[in-house]
Design an enzyme around this catalytic site. Structure first.
Site, PDB file in Angstrom:
ATOM      1  N   GLU A 166      -2.790   2.303  -2.423  1.00 39.19           N
ATOM      2  CA  GLU A 166      -1.659   3.239  -2.463  1.00 39.19           C
ATOM      3  C   GLU A 166      -1.343   3.577  -3.916  1.00 39.19           C
ATOM      4  O   GLU A 166      -1.229   2.697  -4.759  1.00 39.19           O
ATOM      5  CB  GLU A 166      -0.434   2.588  -1.791  1.00 39.19           C
ATOM      6  CG  GLU A 166       0.734   3.505  -1.611  1.00 39.19           C
ATOM      7  CD  GLU A 166       0.730   4.257  -0.268  1.00 39.19           C
ATOM      8  OE1 GLU A 166      -0.277   4.190   0.476  1.00 39.19           O
ATOM      9  OE2 GLU A 166       1.744   4.922   0.010  1.00 39.19           O
TER      10      GLU A 166
ATOM     11  N   ARG B 199      -5.389  10.490   2.382  1.00 39.37           N
ATOM     12  CA  ARG B 199      -5.384  10.106   3.793  1.00 39.37           C
ATOM     13  C   ARG B 199      -5.940  11.217   4.667  1.00 39.37           C
ATOM     14  O   ARG B 199      -6.470  10.973   5.731  1.00 39.37           O
ATOM     15  CB  ARG B 199      -3.921   9.819   4.131  1.00 39.37           C
ATOM     16  CG  ARG B 199      -3.611   9.541   5.530  1.00 39.37           C
ATOM     17  CD  ARG B 199      -2.186   9.022   5.516  1.00 39.37           C
ATOM     18  NE  ARG B 199      -1.681   8.954   6.870  1.00 39.37           N
ATOM     19  CZ  ARG B 199      -0.571   8.313   7.186  1.00 39.37           C
ATOM     20  NH1 ARG B 199       0.144   7.724   6.254  1.00 39.37           N
ATOM     21  NH2 ARG B 199      -0.161   8.278   8.417  1.00 39.37           N
TER      22      ARG B 199
ATOM     23  N   PHE C  15      -5.465  -2.564  -1.650  1.00 42.92           N
ATOM     24  CA  PHE C  15      -5.211  -3.565  -0.617  1.00 42.92           C
ATOM     25  C   PHE C  15      -6.376  -3.790   0.337  1.00 42.92           C
ATOM     26  O   PHE C  15      -6.284  -4.619   1.239  1.00 42.92           O
ATOM     27  CB  PHE C  15      -3.921  -3.278   0.156  1.00 42.92           C
ATOM     28  CG  PHE C  15      -3.801  -1.892   0.720  1.00 42.92           C
ATOM     29  CD1 PHE C  15      -4.563  -1.495   1.795  1.00 42.92           C
ATOM     30  CD2 PHE C  15      -2.896  -0.991   0.175  1.00 42.92           C
ATOM     31  CE1 PHE C  15      -4.427  -0.229   2.328  1.00 42.92           C
ATOM     32  CE2 PHE C  15      -2.752   0.292   0.702  1.00 42.92           C
ATOM     33  CZ  PHE C  15      -3.529   0.669   1.782  1.00 42.92           C
TER      34      PHE C  15
ATOM     35  N   GLU D  91       1.929  -8.026   3.129  1.00 44.91           N
ATOM     36  CA  GLU D  91       1.744  -7.360   1.834  1.00 44.91           C
ATOM     37  C   GLU D  91       2.946  -6.476   1.551  1.00 44.91           C
ATOM     38  O   GLU D  91       3.593  -5.980   2.469  1.00 44.91           O
ATOM     39  CB  GLU D  91       0.487  -6.475   1.890  1.00 44.91           C
ATOM     40  CG  GLU D  91      -0.794  -7.239   2.109  1.00 44.91           C
ATOM     41  CD  GLU D  91      -2.013  -6.310   2.141  1.00 44.91           C
ATOM     42  OE1 GLU D  91      -1.839  -5.079   2.186  1.00 44.91           O
ATOM     43  OE2 GLU D  91      -3.129  -6.834   2.136  1.00 44.91           O
TER      44      GLU D  91
ATOM     45  N   ARG E  80      -1.643   7.447  -0.048  1.00 38.80           N
ATOM     46  CA  ARG E  80      -2.791   6.618   0.318  1.00 38.80           C
ATOM     47  C   ARG E  80      -4.025   7.182  -0.380  1.00 38.80           C
ATOM     48  O   ARG E  80      -4.314   8.374  -0.262  1.00 38.80           O
ATOM     49  CB  ARG E  80      -2.969   6.689   1.839  1.00 38.80           C
ATOM     50  CG  ARG E  80      -4.112   5.860   2.389  1.00 38.80           C
ATOM     51  CD  ARG E  80      -3.635   4.449   2.578  1.00 38.80           C
ATOM     52  NE  ARG E  80      -4.614   3.618   3.237  1.00 38.80           N
ATOM     53  CZ  ARG E  80      -4.572   3.307   4.538  1.00 38.80           C
ATOM     54  NH1 ARG E  80      -3.623   3.797   5.312  1.00 38.80           N
ATOM     55  NH2 ARG E  80      -5.459   2.496   5.059  1.00 38.80           N
TER      56      ARG E  80
ATOM     57  N   ARG F 282      -4.465   3.565  14.688  1.00 40.49           N
ATOM     58  CA  ARG F 282      -3.113   3.032  14.487  1.00 40.49           C
ATOM     59  C   ARG F 282      -2.884   2.031  15.608  1.00 40.49           C
ATOM     60  O   ARG F 282      -2.604   2.402  16.729  1.00 40.49           O
ATOM     61  CB  ARG F 282      -2.089   4.166  14.555  1.00 40.49           C
ATOM     62  CG  ARG F 282      -0.689   3.758  14.144  1.00 40.49           C
ATOM     63  CD  ARG F 282       0.303   4.873  14.397  1.00 40.49           C
ATOM     64  NE  ARG F 282       0.189   6.013  13.514  1.00 40.49           N
ATOM     65  CZ  ARG F 282       0.612   6.034  12.264  1.00 40.49           C
ATOM     66  NH1 ARG F 282       1.184   4.977  11.738  1.00 40.49           N
ATOM     67  NH2 ARG F 282       0.468   7.118  11.528  1.00 40.49           N
TER      68      ARG F 282
ATOM     69  N   LYS G   9       4.066  -2.359  10.197  1.00 40.51           N
ATOM     70  CA  LYS G   9       4.958  -2.184   9.052  1.00 40.51           C
ATOM     71  C   LYS G   9       6.358  -2.653   9.384  1.00 40.51           C
ATOM     72  O   LYS G   9       6.827  -2.491  10.510  1.00 40.51           O
ATOM     73  CB  LYS G   9       4.939  -0.750   8.568  1.00 40.51           C
ATOM     74  CG  LYS G   9       5.191   0.257   9.623  1.00 40.51           C
ATOM     75  CD  LYS G   9       4.876   1.659   9.135  1.00 40.51           C
ATOM     76  CE  LYS G   9       4.898   2.572  10.338  1.00 40.51           C
ATOM     77  NZ  LYS G   9       4.557   3.923  10.110  1.00 40.51           N
TER      78      LYS G   9
ATOM     79  N   LYS H  78       4.814  -3.222   0.938  1.00 41.66           N
ATOM     80  CA  LYS H  78       4.534  -1.846   1.362  1.00 41.66           C
ATOM     81  C   LYS H  78       5.074  -0.887   0.304  1.00 41.66           C
ATOM     82  O   LYS H  78       6.268  -0.829   0.058  1.00 41.66           O
ATOM     83  CB  LYS H  78       5.187  -1.540   2.709  1.00 41.66           C
ATOM     84  CG  LYS H  78       4.858  -0.129   3.202  1.00 41.66           C
ATOM     85  CD  LYS H  78       5.410   0.120   4.588  1.00 41.66           C
ATOM     86  CE  LYS H  78       4.793   1.347   5.232  1.00 41.66           C
ATOM     87  NZ  LYS H  78       4.915   2.573   4.470  1.00 41.66           N
TER      88      LYS H  78
HETATM   89  P1  AMP Z   1       3.608   4.986   7.356  1.00 41.14           P
HETATM   90  O1  AMP Z   1       3.161   6.103   6.458  1.00 41.14           O
HETATM   91  O2  AMP Z   1       5.072   4.761   7.353  1.00 41.14           O
HETATM   92  O3  AMP Z   1       2.972   5.082   8.738  1.00 41.14           O
HETATM   93  O4  AMP Z   1       2.997   3.634   6.740  1.00 41.14           O
HETATM   94  C1  AMP Z   1       1.631   3.446   6.589  1.00 41.14           C
HETATM   95  C2  AMP Z   1       1.253   3.761   5.174  1.00 41.14           C
HETATM   96  O5  AMP Z   1       1.820   2.853   4.266  1.00 41.14           O
HETATM   97  C3  AMP Z   1      -0.223   3.667   4.879  1.00 41.14           C
HETATM   98  O6  AMP Z   1      -0.934   4.798   5.311  1.00 41.14           O
HETATM   99  C4  AMP Z   1      -0.242   3.532   3.375  1.00 41.14           C
HETATM  100  O7  AMP Z   1      -0.261   4.815   2.778  1.00 41.14           O
HETATM  101  C5  AMP Z   1       1.090   2.882   3.056  1.00 41.14           C
HETATM  102  N1  AMP Z   1       0.989   1.520   2.499  1.00 41.14           N
HETATM  103  C6  AMP Z   1       1.722   1.067   1.488  1.00 41.14           C
HETATM  104  N2  AMP Z   1       1.446  -0.202   1.203  1.00 41.14           N
HETATM  105  C7  AMP Z   1       0.471  -0.591   2.068  1.00 41.14           C
HETATM  106  C8  AMP Z   1      -0.230  -1.817   2.293  1.00 41.14           C
HETATM  107  N3  AMP Z   1      -0.002  -2.898   1.561  1.00 41.14           N
HETATM  108  N4  AMP Z   1      -1.164  -1.817   3.272  1.00 41.14           N
HETATM  109  C9  AMP Z   1      -1.395  -0.739   4.028  1.00 41.14           C
HETATM  110  N5  AMP Z   1      -0.749   0.428   3.873  1.00 41.14           N
HETATM  111  C10 AMP Z   1       0.180   0.513   2.902  1.00 41.14           C
END
Ligand code: AMP
Length: 582
Positions: free
Chosen positions: A298, A268, A338, A246, A253, A414, A420, A248
């Protein structure tokens, strides 16, 4: 239960210092609590008659509280102010004054937990004309029948500041110990409900009841999180050769709960942000077909001229209490969904991702420009994935999130079921000029290094980042041995550094470092005026001399072009991943 029992436990908790000591006091209290009182006791232990995600307050301020204490104690406001100036805590003031009129307590009914709980909980509902005086009367009535310790904690609870140092996270271990349960089960129940009072009550009824706790409309669920992947190969390997990918997005969130017409938006961190995004509420209500549903997504801010998402910081500007309407005009937002956690009262978190995604597509009618479903592909082909990554970046997004097709929604976890994939902007070669000792496992070794770039104009080395990740244990050990031999007490003459270090070095050694983003930095932090986000050690560049390090001007140039690059000028020949470490 008598409120006195709870208040005495709170008093002991305030005096206790260590984790174990505090835990024992809570366990003792919970063991003495009947099942039907468990939720009230836990709420009051945490300082509010509501779960933390409910953004309610009693609406009673310091001035009103002084009046309530004055009415209850018969002392003048002036006296109370003088005492307050001396003691600095209205709870202690109320306690002191209650001690001076012990005889009154003898004639009144002892307070129960139920009475105090219901009274504090009712305060926000006292509104309209004369509400201030009515609130004061309700509190002073409680204080009149309170013992000194009770008075202290009633005051603090109403003011929303219990000051006993019991964070919510501590409840997990206390509940587990009280009811002899594995902490993971307690934690899991909390991830689904975000409410330790409910969890404790269920635990008191037995593990069967606790396990039955599930996703509930109106209660935020801890969001599932993603691990970071280093490469497409790693993802395919971990996910059995095929996965969903998907886009990102870089925003906030948001978990949306729809209950008939009522929409609630949780962040979040499980805060209720509904009032901050009034422009999204109607479109979301329209887009979600079921009457009762929970979806995950998001929220991003869009730049209407460029048709591109704005940096994450712009979304944060919408996080405000006042001027919400104006901000909504200036910074339009949209939400990309999502995942789905509940439909018409039934939890779907245990269904595999591929089924949840199908359900999501069935229950959402997109409202273009406002509420949409995140774009995705399902594939096992590396070139398709890289193409899709490029597509995401060209739209101005951050990268991809890979999702295991068979994975349930793992609330609050997590794990490697979501991965990611973000390109690192680039790598730079920086000179090591200082270091800090690590903590915990890394004690005794340098855990992070301060790195500098060369200012071509002056020939001086200026700091641009502190890099504490990317090292193997072996790297850390060898680097520490080496740098210990050449360490200096003071910064070297040719280095401009404001950060205080445990050791300084002559600019001799070069680290290759990967990073995600360049930011401007105040010179009192980094003398180079720029800083790297998420720096990661790649290797030592033994082949390079300090004069060949990346220059400040080069980093500035990268800074100026990084959004352009994010915007689609990614060189097709260039791998979006840094050279691996072999
Ligand atoms: P990070 O904040 O770098 O740990 O990345 C995780 C975060 O990416 C999630 O908590 C979401 O807020 C965001 N996110 C953006 N797009 C997506 C997606 N398609 N699926 C899940 N999380 C996403």
């Amino acid at each position: 239960m008598l409120y006195r029992v709870l208040a005495e436990a709170l008093e002991k908790l305030e005096q206790a210092s260590g984790y174990l000591e505090k835990n024992a006091i809570i366990v003792d209290l919970l063991k003495r609590t009947a099942v039907e009182e468990m939720d009230r006791v836990v709420y009051l232990l945490l300082g509010r008659p509501w779960p933390t995600y409910v953004s309610k307050e009693t609406g009673v301020g310091i001035q009103q509280m002084k009046k309530a204490i004055s009415t209850a104690s018969g002392h003048s406001l002036k006296e109370i102010e003088n005492l307050m100036a001396r003691i600095g805590d209205l709870g202690e003031v109320a306690k002191l004054l209650a001690e001076r009129r012990k005889q009154v307590v003898l004639f009144s009914e002892p307070l129960t937990v139920e009475k105090v709980f219901d009274r504090v909980k009712s305060l926000p509902d006292v509104t309209g004309e004369g509400s201030v005086d009515r609130k004061i009367a309700l509190i002073s009535e409680l204080l009149t029948s309170a013992t000194p310790i009770e008075a202290k904690f009633i005051v603090r609870t109403v003011l929303g500041d219990l000051r006993i140092g019991v964070a919510e996270g501590r409840m997990r271990d206390a509940i587990a110990a009280t009811f002899n349960l594995p902490p993971e089960i307690v934690e899991h129940a909390y991830m689904l409900t975000t409410d330790y009072a409910i969890v404790a009550k269920a635990a008191a009824q037995g593990v069967g009841t606790l396990r039955k706790l599930g996703v509930t409309l109106g209660h935020p669920v801890s969001p599932m999180l993603a691990q970071r992947a280093e490469s497409v190969d790693e993802i395919l390997e971990r996910m059995g050769g095929k996965a969903a990918f998907e886009i990102k997005l870089d925003g906030i969130r948001i978990q949306t709960h729809k209950n008939e017409d009522k929409i609630t938006l949780f962040t979040r961190r499980m805060e209720d942000y509904t009032s901050m995004f009034p422009d999204l509420v109607d479109p979301i209500r329209k887009a979600l077909n079921p009457k009762r549903v929970i979806v995950d997504g998001e929220l991003v801010a869009m730049d209407k001229d460029r048709q591109k998402p704005m940096p994450f910081q712009e979304v944060l500007k919408r996080r405000r209490k006042y001027g919400i309407e104006k901000a909504a005009e200036q910074i339009p937002i949209e939400i990309y969904l999502f995942d789905v956690l509940m439909v018409e009262g039934r939890s779907v978190i245990d269904k595999p991702y591929k089924e949840r995604r199908e359900i999501l597509e069935q229950i959402v009618t997109s409202v273009p420009g406002k509420v949409m479903i995140v774009e995705k592909i399902v594939t096992g082909k590396k070139e398709d994935i890289l193409k899709f990554l490029k597509h995401s970046l060209s739209l101005g997004h951050e990268g991809l999130v890979a999702k295991d097709l068979e994975s349930p929604y793992r609330a609050g976890r997590r794990e490697f079921l979501w991965l990611k994939l973000k390109p690192e902007v680039d790598t730079v070669d920086l000179v090591v000029v200082g270091a800090h000792y690590g903590k915990g496992k890394r004690a005794g070794t340098f855990g992070s290094y301060v790195l500098a770039a060369r200012d071509e104009k002056t020939g001086r080395y200026k700091t641009v980042t502190r890099c504490g990740s990317g090292y193997t244990d072996k790297d850390l050990k060898e680097l520490t041995e080496f740098f210990n031999r050449i360490k200096l007490e003071k910064p070297s003459d040719e280095v401009d550094i404001e950060i205080e270090c445990d050791a300084y070095f002559k600019p001799e050694v070069i680290f290759e470092v990967a990073f995600e983003e360049i930011q401007l930095s105040p010179p009192e932090k980094h003398t180079g005026g720029v800083g790297l986000r998420f720096p990661r050690f790649i290797r030592i560049r033994e082949d390079r001399r300090p004069e060949e390090a990346t220059t400040i001007e080069e980093i500035m140039q990268m800074y100026r072009t990084q959004h352009g690059r994010k915007g689609g000028e990614l060189n097709a020949e260039r791998s979006p991943f840094p050279k691996g470490r072999g």
